[in-house]
Design an enzyme around this catalytic site. Structure first.
Site, PDB file in Angstrom:
ATOM      1  N   CYS A  18      31.506   4.654  18.135  1.00  0.00           N
ATOM      2  CA  CYS A  18      31.288   4.155  16.784  1.00  0.00           C
ATOM      3  C   CYS A  18      29.814   3.901  16.520  1.00  0.00           C
ATOM      4  CB  CYS A  18      32.070   2.859  16.591  1.00  0.00           C
ATOM      5  SG  CYS A  18      33.836   3.003  16.932  1.00  0.00           S
ATOM      6  N   GLY A  45      31.113   8.296  13.747  1.00  0.00           N
ATOM      7  CA  GLY A  45      32.451   7.874  13.359  1.00  0.00           C
ATOM      8  C   GLY A  45      32.818   8.372  11.988  1.00  0.00           C
ATOM      9  N   ASN A 119      30.764  -1.202  19.119  1.00  0.00           N
ATOM     10  CA  ASN A 119      30.736   0.143  19.671  1.00  0.00           C
ATOM     11  C   ASN A 119      30.985   0.030  21.166  1.00  0.00           C
ATOM     12  OD1 ASN A 119      30.216   2.816  20.403  1.00  0.00           O
ATOM     13  ND2 ASN A 119      28.011   2.529  20.401  1.00  0.00           N
ATOM     14  N   GLY A 120      32.041   0.676  21.659  1.00  0.00           N
ATOM     15  CA  GLY A 120      32.346   0.603  23.074  1.00  0.00           C
ATOM     16  C   GLY A 120      33.833   0.450  23.310  1.00  0.00           C
ATOM     17  N   TYR A 260      24.827  14.765  23.704  1.00  0.00           N
ATOM     18  CA  TYR A 260      25.639  15.117  22.525  1.00  0.00           C
ATOM     19  C   TYR A 260      25.674  14.059  21.434  1.00  0.00           C
ATOM     20  CZ  TYR A 260      29.830  16.254  19.774  1.00  0.00           C
ATOM     21  OH  TYR A 260      30.698  16.511  18.763  1.00  0.00           O
TER      22      TYR A 260
END
Length: 474
Positions: A18, A45, A119-120, A260
């Site tokens: 995210c 996201g 995020n995670g 990426y």
């Protein structure tokens, strides 16, 4: 998360992580600043997005499904006036794709109110949720982010520093957080620093974001990263570290940020992502040379690496694959059929450039091996005589449990197949993966400074090896 009345539902998808943003401004336009910054993180996201703000007294939050412009079309930012805001764009890792799981999440317990963007992924979310439920805490979503939020608001201590110390000793996994109280903006990063989080300076305030490209979008100057295990408060007093978790273990930044995830114009761990990707291509050319007429990058994430390969090999670079900019990233589409169809919607070869040529095609990774064969077929159908595939990552053999909703190990094509076998399945004329030493040279790092568990199976934070996505439906 797992509701006490439901059973565990295992998913078989690989989504990206995210994007989080937090802003503090001297004016009342923090929500607008956060929203503009969030657009720079759309690649992280595409399932839902939201924003929360505070006017110093109370917190407001609005969320929606889809891309940011879709999510925000019904959000009234003009009524969210305040000098503190956080924003979030989401892929589901733990928790399903539905509006109840959209973030930011608001938690109000024991007289403490916060909004949180995460995020995670926590690896002990189930156990922590059960403890909170037993204490009488009510949950409104099925994601681990709400577990973190309620853990913070129910933690013992008279200050946020006390509560953070208590929580960070118990939370296990990856978490980069933008947390907002009615009067404060706090940025938090897990002790191993698996997920990135940086701080930028505005003329009239501060911005925290998953990537520095979000700072650039709002004219903020990158100051530094939030340190692993650090919690910082941002406001009129500047940057204040209110808690620093001391870890004896090395940092473990996800190396896929460089391969990426991150945008090429972002600075991750003090390194420009674009330069790291060019260096990956240079190392690939050294490790896996082959005679060919043109080097082609699969846009967009592999294009810099392809230019690096061309630079090192002396073989001309060509933009032979045209990307449809209005199609999402097929790597992270939630349905397998969508991923396969998405390749043809996403990419179109220029036949006049590839016809009769031997091509070196550089891509960022191979996961299941389902989207790569259509790319090879597209180029051969367009007239390429040979397609030699070169991959910027080592073979992916293990799933991720820290915020990238990857396939199970049994679905990873390289988990039980040799390079020659993968090459045969994909249909390329040759296949070469970048080695771990080559990757580390490209990112100018050491093995014990990155999480490389998807290549090695050596997880920096203990997990159950056969653990799947825990989509705990309510």
């Amino acid at each position: 998360m797992l509701n006490s009345n439901k059973t565990m539902n295992f998913s078989r998808q690989w989504h990206e992580e995210c994007g989080v943003v937090g802003t503090y401004t001297e004016g009342l336009d923090a929500a607008n600043v956060a929203t503009f910054a969030l657009y720079a993180l759309q690649h992280r996201g595409q399932e839902s997005a939201g924003v929360a703000s505070s006017n110093g007294v109370s917190i407001q939050v609005q969320t929606g499904m889809g891309l940011i412009n879709q999510s925000f079309k019904d959000i009234e930012l003009d009524v969210m006036r305040g000098n503190i805001a956080i924003a979030h764009t989401r892929y589901s890792t733990t928790g399903s794709n539905r509006i109840g799981n959209a973030q930011p999440i608001v938690s109000s317990n024991d007289g403490n109110e916060i909004a949180l963007a995460h995020n995670g992924n926590l690896v002990n979310a189930k156990e922590l949720r059960e403890e909170l439920v037993n204490k009488g805490v009510k949950f409104n979503s099925s994601n681990d982010s709400e577990v973190i939020a309620h853990s913070l608001t129910t933690a013992p201590g008279s200050t946020w520093a006390d509560r953070l110390k208590y929580c960070m000793q118990r939370l296990q996994g990856a978490y980069s957080l933008a947390v907002m109280t009615p009067t404060d903006l706090i940025a938090i990063r897990d002790p191993r620093g698996v997920r990135p989080l940086c701080i930028g300076r505005l003329k009239d305030g501060w911005v925290v974001a998953s990537e520095s490209c979000a700072l650039d979008h709002v004219g903020a100057k990158l100051v530094r990263d939030v340190k692993p295990g650090e919690a910082v408060q941002l406001g009129p007093e500047g940057i204040q570290t209110i808690y620093q978790h001391v870890s004896t273990k090395p940092n473990a930044l996800c190396v896929f940020e460089h391969i990426y995830f991150a945008r090429p114009d972002s600075i991750i761990d003090e390194k420009l992502v674009y330069e790291a990707r060019v260096a990956m291509g240079i190392e690939l050319a050294k490790e896996h040379p082959v005679e060919a007429d043109m080097v082609v990058g699969v846009p967009d994430s592999a294009s810099p690496a392809a230019s690096g390969y061309a630079q090192q090999s002396g073989i001309p670079y060509g933009d032979a694959l045209v990307k449809n900019r209005y199609v999402g990233r097929t790597f992270i589409l939630p349905d397998q059929r969508e991923r396969e169809l998405g390749v043809r919607k996403k990419l179109n070869p220029m036949s006049s450039l590839v016809r009769g040529k031997r091509l070196i095609v550089v891509d960022d990774s191979i996961v299941r091996g389902t989207t790569t064969p259509p790319v090879v077929r597209l180029l051969k159908d367009a007239g390429a005589t040979e397609v030699h595939l070169r991959i910027c990552a080592p073979p992916i053999q293990w799933p991720c449990h820290y915020g990238v909703d990857m396939a199970t190990r049994g679905e990873l094509i390289a988990a039980d197949k040799t390079t020659e076998e993968v090459n045969s399945i994909i249909g390329s004329d040759s296949l070469g993966y970048l080695s771990i030493p080559g990757l580390l040279k490209a990112v100018k790092g050491k093995k014990d400074g990155y999480c490389m568990a998807c290549f090695t199976g050596e997880y920096p934070i203990p997990v159950q090896i056969e653990m799947d996505k825990l989509a705990m439906e309510i």
